[in-house]
Design a protein around this motif. Structure first.
Motif, short mmCIF file in Angstrom:
data_model
loop_
_atom_site.label_atom_id
_atom_site.label_comp_id
_atom_site.label_asym_id
_atom_site.label_seq_id
_atom_site.Cartn_x
_atom_site.Cartn_y
_atom_site.Cartn_z
N LEU A 56 -13.42 22.65 -11.07
CA LEU A 56 -13.91 22.59 -12.45
C LEU A 56 -13.99 23.98 -13.06
O LEU A 56 -13.67 24.16 -14.25
CB LEU A 56 -15.28 21.91 -12.51
CG LEU A 56 -15.29 20.40 -12.43
CD1 LEU A 56 -16.72 19.88 -12.52
CD2 LEU A 56 -14.44 19.78 -13.50
N ALA A 57 -14.39 24.97 -12.29
CA ALA A 57 -14.46 26.34 -12.79
C ALA A 57 -13.07 26.87 -13.13
O ALA A 57 -12.88 27.52 -14.17
CB ALA A 57 -15.14 27.24 -11.77
N THR A 109 -11.86 25.07 -16.32
CA THR A 109 -12.58 25.58 -17.48
C THR A 109 -12.07 26.96 -17.87
O THR A 109 -11.85 27.23 -19.06
CB THR A 109 -14.09 25.64 -17.20
OG1 THR A 109 -14.54 24.34 -16.83
CG2 THR A 109 -14.86 26.12 -18.40
N SER A 110 -11.85 27.83 -16.90
CA SER A 110 -11.36 29.17 -17.22
C SER A 110 -9.96 29.13 -17.80
O SER A 110 -9.63 29.90 -18.71
CB SER A 110 -11.41 30.07 -16.00
OG SER A 110 -10.50 29.63 -15.03
N VAL A 142 -10.31 27.98 -21.48
CA VAL A 142 -10.86 29.05 -22.32
C VAL A 142 -9.82 30.14 -22.55
O VAL A 142 -9.66 30.64 -23.67
CB VAL A 142 -12.15 29.63 -21.68
CG1 VAL A 142 -12.58 30.91 -22.37
CG2 VAL A 142 -13.26 28.60 -21.74
#
Length: 78
Positions: free
Chosen positions: A30-31, A34-35, A38
């Motif tokens: 998930l990280a 998400t990165s 973004v």
């Protein structure tokens, strides 16, 4: 923060699928996602803004092809 929320929901209410947040591999995925989102959304805008503010690096002419195209590109470092 989401870890504690979903742990609470899983322990107290037995919410199906909430236990997957206990796995570090799932949280890592998930990280990463998400990165990437973004960076994709805001990366080009940030580079254009830094070029507008004239924050960039001068490039020495060493005779390499394509090197002069990078003149003025913002860099993270000295």
């Amino acid at each position: 923060m989401l870890y504690y929320l979903f742990t609470y929901l899983y322990d107290n209410y037995g919410l199906p699928g909430a236990g997957v947040f206990r796995y570090i591999s799932f949280r890592m995925a998930l990280a990463v996602i998400t990165s990437l989102i973004v960076t994709t959304v805001y990366g080009r805008r940030l580079i254009d803004y830094l070029r507008f503010k004239q924050v960039g690096e001068t490039v020495r002419n060493l005779g390499l092809e394509g090197q002069m195209q990078k003149a003025g590109t913002p860099t993270m470092g000295v």
